[in-house]
Scaffold this motif. Structure first.
Motif, PDB file in Angstrom:
ATOM      1  N   UNK A 269       0.596  -1.233   0.019  1.00 41.05           N
ATOM      2  CA  UNK A 269      -0.179   0.106   0.173  1.00 41.05           C
ATOM      3  C   UNK A 269       0.879   1.167  -0.105  1.00 41.05           C
ATOM      4  N   UNK A 270       2.332   1.045  -0.043  1.00 33.54           N
ATOM      5  CA  UNK A 270       3.077   2.258  -0.191  1.00 33.54           C
ATOM      6  C   UNK A 270       3.057   3.141  -1.462  1.00 33.54           C
ATOM      7  N   UNK A 271       3.549   4.266  -1.448  1.00 36.32           N
ATOM      8  CA  UNK A 271       3.656   5.078  -2.677  1.00 36.32           C
ATOM      9  C   UNK A 271       5.150   4.627  -3.392  1.00 36.32           C
ATOM     10  N   UNK A 272       5.190   5.259  -4.593  1.00 34.01           N
ATOM     11  CA  UNK A 272       6.297   4.918  -5.258  1.00 34.01           C
ATOM     12  C   UNK A 272       6.937   6.152  -5.902  1.00 34.01           C
ATOM     13  N   UNK A 273       8.319   6.205  -6.230  1.00 31.55           N
ATOM     14  CA  UNK A 273       8.966   7.338  -7.010  1.00 31.55           C
ATOM     15  C   UNK A 273      10.052   6.911  -7.955  1.00 31.55           C
ATOM     16  N   UNK A 274      10.302   7.313  -9.086  1.00 35.19           N
ATOM     17  CA  UNK A 274      11.196   7.030 -10.010  1.00 35.19           C
ATOM     18  C   UNK A 274      12.190   8.185 -10.068  1.00 35.19           C
ATOM     19  N   UNK A 275      13.392   8.226 -10.049  1.00 32.10           N
ATOM     20  CA  UNK A 275      14.456   9.229 -10.277  1.00 32.10           C
ATOM     21  C   UNK A 275      15.115   8.677 -11.481  1.00 32.10           C
ATOM     22  N   UNK A 276      14.665   9.172 -12.674  1.00 34.67           N
ATOM     23  CA  UNK A 276      15.148   8.729 -13.967  1.00 34.67           C
ATOM     24  C   UNK A 276      16.306   9.368 -14.449  1.00 34.67           C
ATOM     25  N   UNK A 277      17.167   8.230 -15.011  1.00 33.27           N
ATOM     26  CA  UNK A 277      18.474   8.479 -15.926  1.00 33.27           C
ATOM     27  C   UNK A 277      18.160   8.460 -17.139  1.00 33.27           C
ATOM     28  N   UNK A 278      18.788   9.346 -17.823  1.00 35.42           N
ATOM     29  CA  UNK A 278      18.528   9.351 -19.484  1.00 35.42           C
ATOM     30  C   UNK A 278      19.773   9.067 -20.136  1.00 35.42           C
ATOM     31  N   UNK A 279      21.004   9.941 -19.642  1.00 37.31           N
ATOM     32  CA  UNK A 279      22.331   9.747 -20.124  1.00 37.31           C
ATOM     33  C   UNK A 279      23.469  10.300 -19.171  1.00 37.31           C
ATOM     34  N   UNK A 280      24.468  10.128 -19.404  1.00 37.64           N
ATOM     35  CA  UNK A 280      25.459  10.714 -18.615  1.00 37.64           C
ATOM     36  C   UNK A 280      25.983   9.693 -17.290  1.00 37.64           C
ATOM     37  N   UNK A 281      26.344  10.063 -16.296  1.00 37.71           N
ATOM     38  CA  UNK A 281      26.920   9.236 -15.265  1.00 37.71           C
ATOM     39  C   UNK A 281      25.665   9.132 -14.137  1.00 37.71           C
ATOM     40  N   UNK A 282      24.628   9.845 -14.230  1.00 41.87           N
ATOM     41  CA  UNK A 282      23.348   9.490 -13.460  1.00 41.87           C
ATOM     42  C   UNK A 282      22.889   8.115 -13.526  1.00 41.87           C
ATOM     43  N   UNK A 283      22.166   7.269 -12.498  1.00 46.26           N
ATOM     44  CA  UNK A 283      21.451   6.272 -12.391  1.00 46.26           C
ATOM     45  C   UNK A 283      20.154   6.366 -12.050  1.00 46.26           C
ATOM     46  N   UNK A 284      19.416   5.369 -12.446  1.00 42.40           N
ATOM     47  CA  UNK A 284      17.823   5.222 -12.068  1.00 42.40           C
ATOM     48  C   UNK A 284      17.696   4.719 -11.063  1.00 42.40           C
ATOM     49  N   UNK A 285      16.716   5.506 -10.107  1.00 40.94           N
ATOM     50  CA  UNK A 285      16.620   5.005  -8.645  1.00 40.94           C
ATOM     51  C   UNK A 285      14.973   4.738  -8.565  1.00 40.94           C
TER      52      UNK A 285
END
Length: 423
Positions: A269-285
């Protein structure tokens, strides 16, 4: 004894690391020769601690191969953290044994060809063994595997302490117990070889015997410029543990000692979130949080070094398994692309425009709630580690940013919103 056979015996005794050079490991130095000779010929238990990138595991793979030739009737049980970790090293040892160099050594010593009678992901056994024990010369196991009825002349552990032991007290205690149980499988007059890198002052390495330490300054294997680059890419405490082989208090750390639970139902029943990566050194969380009536917050997180599009299948699996509700995502950078994609997959989506400074957001919302968060044990170690290493100048901040953004959303009164359909 003919001259050629004596030359091979002298090589194996004095300079076995040269075999490493001949099979492709040209970066091995005289220091690695010392390590390899101690693995092959020492009589006492030993613990070799060396910094990341020191080729200690490469040395071990050479040891497993060479020992199978020079002491064919002694058996080794080799432990790493998981079965998959074992496969990596045994495959390397099998390749070494299959080289022309090792074939020539065997012909010279035994006047026969070397045959691998067993060569799979967990066992190595050659035709040189004449023992009636009925066990393989090398058996590889994950540290958590049952060891009932097993015995070994040499017990080898390699990197049984890892990132999980840094972030979880329960994992540290579990690894200690598993390591202590290994004492029961060593044969009389047998010995232990332990290698690894410490992650925490109370991890299993703290109970290992006869420790020899080789930090990043003493080996000379990493240049000054590369060391500075590594130092800048991680927290002081992590660099100290992995490269200087010491533990220091990270005075500036915002987040310490995460708590964990195995009760998956608490997050339903929790809520969700996406921290998106598109390019570069970032990651998707990807984060799921559920605030309970007693004030506890149950958390789950995953992190990938991938474009967000390549993560959505796994996001869907975790979202469904953990019965999460609506998903929040930022729409500034991608002009709402991810939100539209998620809606097309059947999710309830809560897109938002971000205007808050990331450091302020993390140091406000995540720091304030950190003491109340209990993470599911299935959470990525990399996700938690990125939070533990976070500071204002951190190179990577996708995981703490995702958690902080979702906490801010929850404090704004967000409630559970079921998905429209399955994914």
């Amino acid at each position: 004894m003919n001259v050629k056979k004596q030359e091979v015996l002298d090589l194996l005794w004095n300079e076995p690391y040269k075999i490493g050079h001949w099979v492709g490991f040209t970066d091995l130095t005289g220091l690695h020769n010392e390590w390899l000779r101690s693995f092959l010929y020492a009589e006492d238990d030993q613990t070799l601690l060396a910094h990341r990138g020191s080729y200690k595991t490469t040395d071990l793979s050479l040891f497993l191969a060479i020992h199978s030739v020079i002491q064919p009737n002694e058996n080794i049980i080799f432990f790493r953290k998981t079965d998959d970790d074992v496969t990596e090293v045994l495959n390397q040892s099998k390749k070494i044994l299959s080289t022309g160099v090792m074939q020539q050594i065997v012909r010279t010593l035994y006047d026969t060809d070397l045959d691998l009678l067993k060569a799979n992901n967990s066992e190595i056994h050659t035709n040189l063994c004449t023992s009636a024990k009925g066990v393989s010369q090398v058996l590889g196991l994950g540290i958590g595997t049952s060891i009932t009825g097993k015995h070994a002349d040499i017990v080898v552990t390699d990197d049984i302490v890892n990132l999980k032991d840094r972030i979880s007290r329960a994992e540290r205690e579990r690894t200690k117990i598993q390591y202590m149980e290994l004492q029961n499988i060593k044969n009389r007059n047998g010995r232990f070889i332990n290698t690894g890198t410490p992650w925490h002052k109370e991890d299993a390495i703290s109970i290992m015997p006869n420790v020899m330490r080789y930090d990043c300054y003493s080996t000379g294997l990493i240049g000054r410029d590369k060391l500075e680059e590594l130092r800048q890419s991680m927290s002081d405490s992590l660099f100290a543990a992995n490269y200087e082989l010491k533990h220091i208090a990270d005075k500036d750390a915002m987040f310490k000692e995460p708590k964990f639970t195995s009760d998956v139902s608490l997050i339903y029943g929790g809520l969700a979130h996406i921290d998106a990566a598109y390019d570069g050194a970032d990651g998707t969380a990807f984060t799921i949080l559920n605030r309970l009536k007693d004030g506890r917050i149950i958390g789950f997180g995953k992190r990938w070094d991938k474009h967000v599009d390549d993560c959505l299948v796994q996001v869907g699996m975790y979202h469904k398994e953990l019965r999460a509700g609506s998903i929040s995502c930022e729409k500034n950078a991608d002009k709402g692309y991810l939100a539209k994609e998620l809606i097309s997959l059947g999710y309830r989506v809560k897109p938002y425009s971000e205007s808050m400074n990331k450091f302020i957001k993390i140091s406000t919302y995540l720091r304030k709630n950190w003491k109340d968060i209990i993470w599911l044990e299935g959470t990525d170690p990399e996700y938690i580690n990125e939070i533990l290493d976070y500071n204002e100048y951190a190179e990577h901040d996708d995981s703490p940013d995702s958690a902080a953004s979702l906490l801010r959303k929850m404090e704004g009164g967000a409630k559970y919103n079921p998905v429209k359909g399955g994914v």
